[in-house]
Design an enzyme around this catalytic site. Structure first.
Site, mmCIF file in Angstrom:
data_model
loop_
_atom_site.group_PDB
_atom_site.id
_atom_site.type_symbol
_atom_site.label_atom_id
_atom_site.label_comp_id
_atom_site.label_asym_id
_atom_site.label_seq_id
_atom_site.Cartn_x
_atom_site.Cartn_y
_atom_site.Cartn_z
ATOM 1 N N LYS A 42 11.816 66.224 22.931
ATOM 2 C CA LYS A 42 11.119 66.295 24.206
ATOM 3 C C LYS A 42 11.800 65.332 25.193
ATOM 4 O O LYS A 42 12.428 64.355 24.774
ATOM 5 C CB LYS A 42 9.623 65.967 24.034
ATOM 6 C CG LYS A 42 9.338 64.656 23.299
ATOM 7 C CD LYS A 42 9.393 63.465 24.215
ATOM 8 C CE LYS A 42 9.422 62.186 23.438
ATOM 9 N NZ LYS A 42 10.677 61.485 23.520
ATOM 10 N N TYR A 67 31.027 68.230 21.528
ATOM 11 C CA TYR A 67 29.890 69.099 21.265
ATOM 12 C C TYR A 67 30.314 70.558 21.079
ATOM 13 O O TYR A 67 29.760 71.279 20.253
ATOM 14 C CB TYR A 67 28.875 69.004 22.405
ATOM 15 C CG TYR A 67 28.335 67.610 22.642
ATOM 16 C CD1 TYR A 67 28.214 66.693 21.602
ATOM 17 C CD2 TYR A 67 27.945 67.205 23.924
ATOM 18 C CE1 TYR A 67 27.719 65.421 21.823
ATOM 19 C CE2 TYR A 67 27.438 65.940 24.150
ATOM 20 C CZ TYR A 67 27.333 65.048 23.108
ATOM 21 O OH TYR A 67 26.845 63.790 23.326
ATOM 22 N N HIS A 93 19.804 68.270 28.293
ATOM 23 C CA HIS A 93 19.196 69.311 27.470
ATOM 24 C C HIS A 93 19.488 70.713 27.996
ATOM 25 O O HIS A 93 19.896 71.596 27.236
ATOM 26 C CB HIS A 93 17.685 69.109 27.380
ATOM 27 C CG HIS A 93 17.284 67.976 26.503
ATOM 28 N ND1 HIS A 93 15.970 67.617 26.314
ATOM 29 C CD2 HIS A 93 18.016 67.108 25.757
ATOM 30 C CE1 HIS A 93 15.915 66.584 25.485
ATOM 31 N NE2 HIS A 93 17.147 66.258 25.150
ATOM 32 N N SER A 141 29.480 63.821 18.309
ATOM 33 C CA SER A 141 29.340 62.773 19.308
ATOM 34 C C SER A 141 30.633 62.676 20.094
ATOM 35 O O SER A 141 31.725 62.964 19.568
ATOM 36 C CB SER A 141 29.023 61.423 18.653
ATOM 37 O OG SER A 141 28.983 60.397 19.637
#
Length: 324
Positions: free
Chosen positions: A96, A58, A78, A37
């Site tokens: 999703k 990340y 994403h 995070s």
């Protein structure tokens, strides 16, 4: 024997904490290497809860000893992080919607395919035993010739006005969130050869994104159609209804019958009416097993790529049809 899969988690979203990380922790096929995070506080908290390592950016997690990554970041992030993970030769399990448009999904699919990697979009309800029960009722002819599928997924407004689902720049909106589920279940029962015939999206003047929508879906090679509705400002609905020439089937918790919840499927006809209470099932555990099998065998990769692309195509079609 399949090897243990080292997996990391990119982002400390609520769904990761409540549902996916507990399932990963209980699944002996996976070893949780760490959580990342940009908030040190969040990373430390998650790492403490799940007895793993904390990463404060990340990139550092992607550089660690991983086989796979789970990405529960906002939709708008994403594409960037899936691409980086695939370029690190990591298998990807992503919430999703996989990306914000069809071209992004096509590019990511091709990258995954060229590298022989799993790219799987999370729709855990695919792996719940109630879907097999429903399909069995159809196959046995209990409903007769199937005429129509109806699906609704909606919930009340979020109390948090800064919720990521209300933010356009990070891929918010009802279509990529609740709408994605209704599109997915339509494909499961109507097949992939479907298209959006008409659609509507409601974007209030005080919101950055659409908060509700609906669509009419047709099959190119069959008479069965689907009606879907979704949104953030609704009385809670989580329903699949399949209407046939002899009967009707209703599943009242089609998308979220997780651990501890007994799914109920109601069957009705001219001479019968029955509510079947299915035993509990852990669709998150089942989904993770499917993900691990894809990694270990590579069998079924093309099917996942096709599902990814078809889902993105239909989302794009719905968005375009709503402008007409």
């Amino acid at each position: 024997m399949s090897k243990v899969i080292n997996i990391g988690v990119l982002g400390c979203a609520n769904i990761a904490q409540r549902l996916i990380l507990p399932a990963i922790s209980k699944n002996s096929v996976f070893k949780l290497i760490g959580v990342a995070s940009r908030s040190k506080e969040k990373a430390d908290s998650f790492a403490s809860i799940f007895n793993t390592s904390a990463y404060y950016n990340y990139e550092s997690l992607l550089e660690s000893n991983l086989d796979a990554i789970y990405i529960p970041l906002p939709n708008g992030l994403h594409y960037e992080w899936i691409k980086k993970a695939l370029n690190k030769n990591l298998h990807v399990l992503v919430e999703k919607s996989l990306a914000c448009n069809l071209e992004e999904v096509k590019e990511l699919n091709l990258l995954a395919k060229n590298n022989g990697l799993v790219l799987m979009e999370i729709f855990q309800f695919r792996f719940h035993k109630q879907l097999k029960f429903i399909q069995d009722q159809i196959d046995k002819g209990h409903l007769g010739e199937i005429k129509l599928l109806r699906s609704s997924f909606g919930f009340p407004p979020f109390e948090d006005k800064d919720n990521i689902r209300y933010q356009k720049d990070i891929g918010g909106g009802a279509l990529l969130d609740a709408g994605a589920y209704t599109i997915k279940v339509s494909q499961i029962f109507l097949g992939s050869d479907i298209y959006i015939d008409s659609a509507s999206l409601d974007k209030p003047c005080d919101k950055e994104v659409e908060i509700s929508g609906s669509a009419y879906i047709k099959n190119k090679n069959g008479s069965m159609t689907a009606q879907i509705a979704f949104g953030f400002d609704h009385f809670y609905q989580n329903i699949l209804e399949i209407w046939g020439s002899k009967g009707k089937l209703t599943a009242s918790r089609i998308f979220t019958a997780g651990p501890g919840i007994k799914a109920t499927v109601k069957l009705e006809g001219s001479d019968f009416s029955d509510s079947v209470h299915l035993i509990e099932d852990d669709h998150f555990h089942n989904m993770l097993n499917h993900f691990s099998e894809l990694i270990n065998t590579r069998i079924g990769l093309d099917n996942e790529y096709e599902q990814n692309e078809n889902q993105a195509r239909l989302i794009g079609e719905l968005f375009e049809k709503s402008k007409i």
